[in-house]
Design an enzyme around this catalytic site. Structure first.
Site, PDB file in Angstrom:
ATOM      1  CG  ASP A  10      -1.796   1.160   1.385  1.00  0.00           C
ATOM      2  OD1 ASP A  10      -1.540   2.198   0.730  1.00  0.00           O
ATOM      3  OD2 ASP A  10      -2.770   1.073   2.158  1.00  0.00           O
ATOM      4  CE1 TYR A 227      -3.918  -1.782  11.269  1.00  0.00           C
ATOM      5  CE2 TYR A 227      -4.480   0.549  11.282  1.00  0.00           C
ATOM      6  CZ  TYR A 227      -4.592  -0.702  10.726  1.00  0.00           C
ATOM      7  OH  TYR A 227      -5.345  -0.892   9.611  1.00  0.00           O
ATOM      8  CE  LYS A 230      -5.291  -6.784  10.486  1.00  0.00           C
ATOM      9  NZ  LYS A 230      -5.036  -6.648  11.910  1.00  0.00           N
TER      10      LYS A 230
END
Ligand code: 13P
Ligand code: 13P
Ligand code: MG
Ligand code: MG
Length: 364
Positions: A10, A227, A230
């Site tokens: 990403d 985080y 994902k």
């Protein structure tokens, strides 16, 4: 021998985390074309799943090759430059290291690679998921290669009757174990039924040991320590002959299993199979998606892709996914929509717990 490498990252979402800007695909294609002309790649196909850029490459350099990994890394860097210029969301999100050190493993991008002898007919299916983690492939891989209610070939095809072996990775302890199926399915299910901890890395034909499937198991939070997005994993599956038929490989996705990864990576949601153009997770940044690009290999050339879930026979799976999404959404911040507490340790949860520490008093 030919190697099929799928490397993804990403490098910026458009809009938010919902999809990909076409300029990034065009830039990646230019890099792939150059590498083809220079002879590094036999063939390539650039695509996306949601906000993840997918480089599908064939070559003769073997698995984990530095030149191939550098090509992917440099492509992601060039695309990140464009993403920054367009101020796309989370430009360079998955590039967690400043300097390339021989392999994209542990640097943020996900990768799945397999080297094999191309057969007379070589159908390969490349699955790509968005808003979920690597363990999402556990249930589909179990059904494909170990469940006769999914894959009748295990029962009636002579060359599949001796079963498949599963290499299972313990993501937290960095160790692995191999299970021979069908004999050891009960033991294996104890582990792979917990997909946040254990993920199927590879499946091999028995007794030949020939590679059948490989997934990416790169854990973004384990690399970043917090985080950042994902894993959004990929999976390569070889089909037909001594492997399940194309329809048997796709069949598990007719059930939209609940996976982790929806909204801020912190919610369970149904894995919706959809066409590549429809992989634009928008409702509450989801629900999680899976797409599949199918190819016939011919001398390493990627003949295709066919957009495998672009078929009305998956409409009911999509409808069920929408119903399950609605049901889970109504739980709001409550489990089991939200992930269990120990899965939230890479969010603000530890800070909240620390702040409250002094305010807890003993029960009577
Ligand atoms: P066709 O007869 O359409 O080639 O299908 C063969 C098959 O076995 C499909 O599962
Ligand atoms: P991605 O991992 O696809 O970037 O999604 C991040 C997220 O938190 C969406 O809500
Ligand atoms: Mg994103
Ligand atoms: Mg993504």
């Amino acid at each position: 021998m030919i190697t099929l490498s799928v490397i993804k990252a990403d490098i910026g979402g458009y809009v938010g985390h919902s999809s990909m800007h076409p300029d990034l695909i065009a830039e990646a294609e230019a890099h792939m074309e150059k590498a083809r002309k220079e002879g590094l790649l036999v063939d390539s196909h650039v695509t996306r799943c949601g906000d993840d850029l997918q480089l599908i490459m064939t070559h003769e350099q073997g698995e984990g090759n530095e030149k191939i990994h550098k090509l992917a890394w440099d492509t992601f860097l060039a695309c990140t430059d464009i993403a920054k210029k367009l101020k796309l969301h989370g430009a360079g999100q998955d590039l967690l290291s400043d300097a390339f050190s021989g392999n994209v493993k542990g640097m943020g991008p996900g990768s799945a690679e397999m080297e094999f002898e191309e057969r007379g007919s070589e159908p390969v299916l490349v699955f790509m998921a968005d808003k979920t983690s690597s363990g999402a492939w556990n249930m589909p891989l179990y059904k494909m290669f170990a469940d006769p209610f999914n894959t009748i070939g295990l029962v009636i095809a002579e060359n599949m009757h001796s079963g498949f072996s599963y290499e299972v990775h313990d993501i937290k302890e960095h160790r692995k174990v191999v299970f021979n199926c069908p004999e050891e399915i009960y033991d294996m299910l104890v582990l792979i039924g917990a997909p946040a901890r254990y993920a199927v890395k590879a499946v091999r034909h028995r007794p030949s040991g020939v590679i059948a499937a490989v997934s990416s198991t790169d854990k973004l939070y384990a690399i970043a320590g917090k985080y950042v997005g994902k894993d959004d994993p990929v999976l390569i599956v070889r089909s037909q002959g001594e492997f399940p038929a194309v329809g048997e490989v796709l069949e598990p996705f007719a059930f939209p299993e609940a996976v982790e990864g929806w909204m801020r990576g912190s919610h369970h949601g149904p894995l919706m199979p959809c066409s590549i153009p429809q992989s634009n997770p928008s409702r509450f940044d989801g629900p999680p998606r899976v797409v599949c690009a199918g190819f016939q290999l011919s001398g390493g050339k990627l003949v295709g892709p066919r957009d495998m879930f672009d078929d009305p026979s998956f409409d009911e799976a999509r409808r069920l996914a929408n119903l399950a999404a609605e049901y889970l959404r109504r739980h709001g911040p409550f489990e089991p929509h939200r992930l269990p507490l120990d899965e939230m340790e890479y969010t603000t949860m530890p800070k909240v717990m620390k702040k409250l520490e002094g305010r807890f008093t003993a029960l009577d």
